[in-house]
Design a protein around this motif. Structure first.
Motif, PDB file in Angstrom:
ATOM      1  N   PHE A   4       0.732  -1.247   0.001  1.00  0.00           N
ATOM      2  CA  PHE A   4      -0.022   0.062   0.033  1.00  0.00           C
ATOM      3  C   PHE A   4       0.889   1.474  -0.113  1.00  0.00           C
ATOM      4  CE2 PHE A   4      -4.461  -1.302   1.241  1.00  0.00           C
ATOM      5  CZ  PHE A   4      -4.484  -2.411   0.977  1.00  0.00           C
ATOM      6  N   SER A   9      -3.031  -0.211   5.340  1.00  0.00           N
ATOM      7  CA  SER A   9      -2.198  -1.377   4.955  1.00  0.00           C
ATOM      8  C   SER A   9      -2.347  -2.462   5.861  1.00  0.00           C
ATOM      9  CB  SER A   9      -1.090  -0.770   4.451  1.00  0.00           C
ATOM     10  OG  SER A   9      -0.337  -0.346   5.441  1.00  0.00           O
ATOM     11  N   TRP A  28      -5.370  -4.314   6.267  1.00  0.00           N
ATOM     12  CA  TRP A  28      -5.552  -5.315   4.878  1.00  0.00           C
ATOM     13  C   TRP A  28      -4.722  -6.683   5.258  1.00  0.00           C
ATOM     14  CZ3 TRP A  28      -1.351  -6.462   1.876  1.00  0.00           C
ATOM     15  CH2 TRP A  28      -1.500  -7.317   0.854  1.00  0.00           C
ATOM     16  N   LEU A  31      -6.584   0.500  -3.533  1.00  0.00           N
ATOM     17  CA  LEU A  31      -6.364   0.083  -2.257  1.00  0.00           C
ATOM     18  C   LEU A  31      -7.646  -0.083  -1.565  1.00  0.00           C
ATOM     19  CD1 LEU A  31      -3.362   2.747  -1.308  1.00  0.00           C
ATOM     20  CD2 LEU A  31      -3.174   0.335  -2.502  1.00  0.00           C
TER      21      LEU A  31
END
Length: 199
Positions: A123, A140, A143, A176
């Motif tokens: 990311f 990020s 995720w 993203l």
């Protein structure tokens, strides 16, 4: 690069499709390297063998492009990307997966360290390429944690629940937000709808 992108899972392919053309090869490559390293960890019967494989990748990344091993399509793609992917992002991605070798059940500390390396490597690289100047670190890492829960459900210890970071708005950051949504148990039609509209 199309062949490499086609090997990605459908949500990652969707994210790549929404990536600006100039950065698409590098982003697809980062995601494919992540898939390759996850596969090494997944198939690791002997942690030492998996460690050797990841060390091979680390050495290949550190080598000058002209002396990298031949015959590996992902290394050839890396050479074609030039300076598109930073050496530190590649190093962090390998290190993230190394943290998960050797244990039947992963310690929460190692999982969190993994997320703190893996998420920003992917990311953070993307955000730097498009120059949006936004902080995607929390997104990020979340995720990376959510992706691990899907990829390796039997390996994870219970992690403390965190509030889900807000998805970034704007077309440039859509790849993203697609990746982040794809690991949140969102249906395929809902994910495609988000890709089209941002909602």
């Amino acid at each position: 690069m199309n062949d490499i992108a086609s090997e990605l899972p459908p949500p990652a392919n969707l994210a790549v499709a929404y990536t600006p053309v100039a950065f698409r090869p590098a982003f697809a490559l980062l995601l494919q390297l992540d898939v390759r390293f996850a596969d090494i960890v997944r198939k690791a019967r002997e942690p030492m063998i998996a460690q050797i494989k990841l060390a091979w990748w680390r050495d290949a990344f550190a080598a000058e492009p002209t002396v990298r091993p031949k015959g590996e399509p992902l290394l050839q793609a890396l050479g074609a990307c030039g300076d598109g992917i930073s050496p530190s992002a590649l190093e962090d991605l390998v290190s993230a997966w190394e943290l998960l070798l050797g244990d039947d059940e992963w310690a929460a500390e190692n999982v969190e360290k993994h997320a703190a390396l893996r998420g920003p490597a992917i990311f953070g690289s993307y955000a730097a390429w498009i120059g949006e100047g936004c902080d995607v670190s929390a997104l990020s890492q979340q995720w990376a944690l959510d992706a691990l829960r899907l990829e390796f459900p039997s390996k994870l210890v219970a992690l403390r629940n965190q509030p889900l970071p807000v998805l970034p708005k704007g077309r440039k950051l859509r790849p993203l937000s697609i990746l982040a949504m794809s690991v949140r148990n969102v249906s395929g039609p809902r994910l495609i709808g988000h890709a089209f509209t941002g909602w």
